[in-house]
Design an enzyme around this catalytic site. Structure first.
Site, mmCIF file in Angstrom:
data_model
loop_
_atom_site.group_PDB
_atom_site.id
_atom_site.type_symbol
_atom_site.label_atom_id
_atom_site.label_comp_id
_atom_site.label_asym_id
_atom_site.label_seq_id
_atom_site.Cartn_x
_atom_site.Cartn_y
_atom_site.Cartn_z
ATOM 1 N N ASP A 1 1.913 -7.511 -3.391
ATOM 2 C CA ASP A 1 2.175 -7.312 -1.975
ATOM 3 C C ASP A 1 1.322 -8.313 -1.194
ATOM 4 O OD1 ASP A 1 3.140 -5.764 0.361
ATOM 5 O OD2 ASP A 1 3.360 -4.161 -1.122
ATOM 6 N N ASP B 1 5.054 -8.278 3.416
ATOM 7 C CA ASP B 1 5.112 -7.046 4.190
ATOM 8 C C ASP B 1 5.485 -7.289 5.648
ATOM 9 O OD1 ASP B 1 4.187 -4.098 4.293
ATOM 10 O OD2 ASP B 1 3.009 -4.993 5.911
ATOM 11 N N HIS C 1 8.245 3.280 -0.963
ATOM 12 C CA HIS C 1 7.166 4.183 -0.572
ATOM 13 C C HIS C 1 7.199 4.546 0.907
ATOM 14 C CE1 HIS C 1 6.031 0.230 0.633
ATOM 15 N NE2 HIS C 1 4.993 0.701 1.316
ATOM 16 N N ASP C 2 8.196 4.060 1.632
ATOM 17 C CA ASP C 2 8.301 4.353 3.064
ATOM 18 C C ASP C 2 9.490 5.256 3.410
ATOM 19 O OD1 ASP C 2 6.126 2.672 3.786
ATOM 20 O OD2 ASP C 2 7.444 0.910 3.788
ATOM 21 N N GLU D 1 10.127 -8.224 3.370
ATOM 22 C CA GLU D 1 10.462 -6.893 3.879
ATOM 23 C C GLU D 1 10.791 -6.982 5.355
ATOM 24 O OE1 GLU D 1 8.710 -2.436 4.686
ATOM 25 O OE2 GLU D 1 7.645 -4.238 5.305
HETATM 26 C C1 GLC Z 1 5.366 -2.034 5.587
HETATM 27 C C2 GLC Z 1 4.880 -1.160 4.455
HETATM 28 C C3 GLC Z 1 4.359 0.124 5.007
HETATM 29 C C4 GLC Z 1 3.204 -0.193 5.924
HETATM 30 C C5 GLC Z 1 3.609 -1.194 7.006
HETATM 31 C C6 GLC Z 1 2.417 -1.763 7.696
HETATM 32 O O1 GLC Z 1 6.462 -1.486 6.217
HETATM 33 O O2 GLC Z 1 5.896 -0.972 3.515
HETATM 34 O O3 GLC Z 1 3.980 1.015 4.013
HETATM 35 O O4 GLC Z 1 2.727 0.967 6.520
HETATM 36 O O5 GLC Z 1 4.323 -2.281 6.477
HETATM 37 O O6 GLC Z 1 1.745 -2.656 6.863
#
Ligand code: GLC
Ligand code: MG
Length: 549
Positions: free
Chosen positions: A120, A222, A347-348, A286
């Site tokens: 990540d 991210d 995980h979100d 992402e």
């Molecule tokens: C992304 C991650 C998430 C995190 C956010 C802030 O969406 O997947 O878990 O809280 O970024 O970094």
């Protein structure tokens, strides 16, 4: 989209996929990715939190599952305000997870098993405890002041814009000692870096180089659509579709605070660094965006992300018409030569089995692993884990704490992996940081490994077939059938043609099937069974068949 009954024959089926010129040898085109959320994968030192030694201990399991790469959510030093997504040192490992030496062993042990390692990379923001931010906030003329997004208050003392934080509340926090606001797309403990500053860009590129030199095979970047905001500080307009109960951040259409055109230069810069280390390193982005916006993240000349995560299966209604329309739209919008990808969970987001039910989770596995494009699996989905209710006194996620009661909290999807029926599900010798699911005595890796009919066995069989069949991993895609119940499509590689039939409902159905022979079934259909013409499809049934020559 048309029903097979309207067809003159399978030969007339239109192929909508892009024929790509890139050689099929790139591992990430044919491969499947497995997301490890390290806090909840395997604890090795009895503190109730997963760690890198735990990952090493479970690599045989991951390799046996049949995936090709692991993506590890953040393991860097962090105050854990957002459970690792608030990084206070990009080039070290948090002692909670291990050390750099342990990390190097993760890489070598993964590689020894033929698994690639994706890290990540959190470029949008640091932790407020990162030395860069501590310097930046120390005074207005500190050399690192401009590394973050600092602005004066409006004349009336208000924040510079109406921009909102993803996790609730305003996106600007006041720093009294230096009398300015700083911007944070997420928590106030996650100040946004200023990607317009070349020193920030250079420092963050060095972070990529640090890990690439240690042998990682790529990055999942991210929250990248948040990377750059409008320089003119324009207010976001209200979202007319916002209703009470929706996430507060959606109150506004974030036209000025998100998905700015400048982000694509920043991504191309990251990509150039990754490319310095050889052509098969992977860059995934992402970004939760509509398809039209998302496909731009492949970049001009495909010099952006190799794979901008496609989350649309998570949000599209679970029925054949909607899903076939989604696949067609995505295939049609992909830039020439771009490689697709699909995601069913992370995980979100609420767990697959909780969104569509246990029976459909099996059908979804077949969908994910037979669509054209790189699949990403989230740990635990392969054993059908569901969202775990979290008692109020065990809530961890800051989003749930800031915006309680709307079901935004992500703890339910982050509970520990269920390995066996022993204490703490074999995850830890201690009480885990999040509660275990009450069903872990039945829903666990050990029990399902021994059961040929389990969802885990189905995932293993699907991944094995995907490996054995270039038609599934690399082949073209063509839609065949979308009725009220059934979605069917073809995957084709050279002369090899596979039929995939999925009943996306709990109702019995009928289709007109081309003459073919069953290779794999989610249920009890006999392998080798010959099918042709009008046939009954059981509720929640999916199967893969090879066309008769
Ligand atoms: C992304 C991650 C998430 C995190 C956010 C802030 O969406 O997947 O878990 O809280 O970024 O970094
Ligand atoms: Mg531990």
């Amino acid at each position: 989209m048309r029903n097979r009954e309207d067809d003159n024959g399978a030969q007339t089926i239109m192929t909508v996929s892009n024929v790509s010129s890139t050689p099929p040898s790139l591992w990430w085109r044919s491969g499947a990715i497995y997301q490890i959320y390290p806090r909840s994968f395997q604890d090795s030192d009895g503190d109730g939190v997963g760690d890198l030694e735990g990952i090493i201990a479970r690599l045989d399991y991951v390799a046996d599952l049949g995936v090709d790469a692991i993506w590890i959510s953040p393991v860097f030093p962090s105050p854990m305000a957002d459970f690792g997504y608030d990084v206070s040192d990009y080039v070290a490992i948090d002692p909670m997870f291990g050390s750099l030496a342990t990390f190097d062993r993760v890489v070598s042990e993964a590689h020894r098993r033929g698994l690639k390692v994706i890290l990540d990379y959190v470029p949008n923001h640091t932790s407020d405890r990162h030395p860069w931010f501590i310097e930046s906030r120390s005074s207005r003329d500190n050399p690192k002041r401009d590394w973050y997004v600092w602005r004066d208050a409006k004349p009336d003392g208000a924040a510079p814009t109406n921009w909102v934080s993803e996790f609730g509340g305003g996106a600007w926090s006041w720093d009294a000692p230096t009398a300015q606001f700083y911007y944070h797309a997420f928590l106030r403990e996650q100040p946004d870096l200023n990607w317009r500053n070349p020193e920030v860009v250079a420092a963050m590129h060095d972070v990529l180089r640090f890990w690439l030199a240690r042998g990682v095979d790529g990055f999942r970047v991210d929250a990248v659509h948040h990377l750059i905001e409008d320089a003119d500080l324009t207010d976001d307009p209200p979202n007319p579709l916002w209703r009470e109960g929706m996430a507060p951040a959606r109150r506004f259409l974030r036209l000025h605070s998100m998905d700015r055109p400048e982000v694509h230069d920043a991504i191309a810069g990251m990509r150039a660094v990754v490319d310095e280390y050889g052509g098969d390193r992977l860059l995934i982005g992402e970004a939760y965006l509509p398809l039209d916006r998302l496909v731009l993240y492949y970049g001009g000349d495909l010099k952006g992300f190799h794979l901008p995560f496609n989350f649309h299966l998570i949000t599209t209604p679970w029925n054949p018409t909607a899903i076939t329309a989604l696949v067609d739209a995505y295939e049609a919008k992909l830039p020439h030569g771009a490689w697709p990808n699909w995601v069913l969970g992370n995980h979100d987001r609420s767990r697959l089995a909780s969104r569509i039910g246990d029976d459909q989770a099996r059908v979804a596995a077949m969908l994910l692993l037979t669509l054209r494009g790189t699949p990403t699996l989230y740990q635990g989905d392969e054993i059908g884990m569901g969202d775990v209710p979290i008692p109020a006194d065990r809530i961890q996620d800051p989003w749930e704490k800031n915006v309680p009661g709307l079901g935004l909290g992500r703890d339910p999807v982050r509970t520990p992996m269920q390995w066996d029926a022993s204490d703490n599900a074999g995850f830890s010798s201690a009480e885990p940081w999040l509660p275990l699911s009450r069903d872990f005595a039945e829903v666990n890796v050990a029990a399902q490994s021994a059961a040929p009919g389990s969802i885990l066995s189905l995932y293993r069989a699907l991944l094995a077939l995907r490996r054995a069949e270039p038609a599934l991993s690399l082949g073209d895609y063509a839609p065949l059938i979308a009725t009220e119940e059934v979605l069917a499509y073809e995957r084709r590689f050279g002369p090899r043609r596979l039929l995939i039939v999925l009943n996306l409902t709990g109702r019995p159905a009928r289709i007109e099937a081309p003459h073919s022979r069953v290779l794999l079934s989610t249920g009890s259909r006999r392998l080798g069974e010959e099918i042709a013409g009008t046939m009954a499809i059981a509720p929640n049934e999916g199967f893969i068949a090879e066309f008769a020559p």
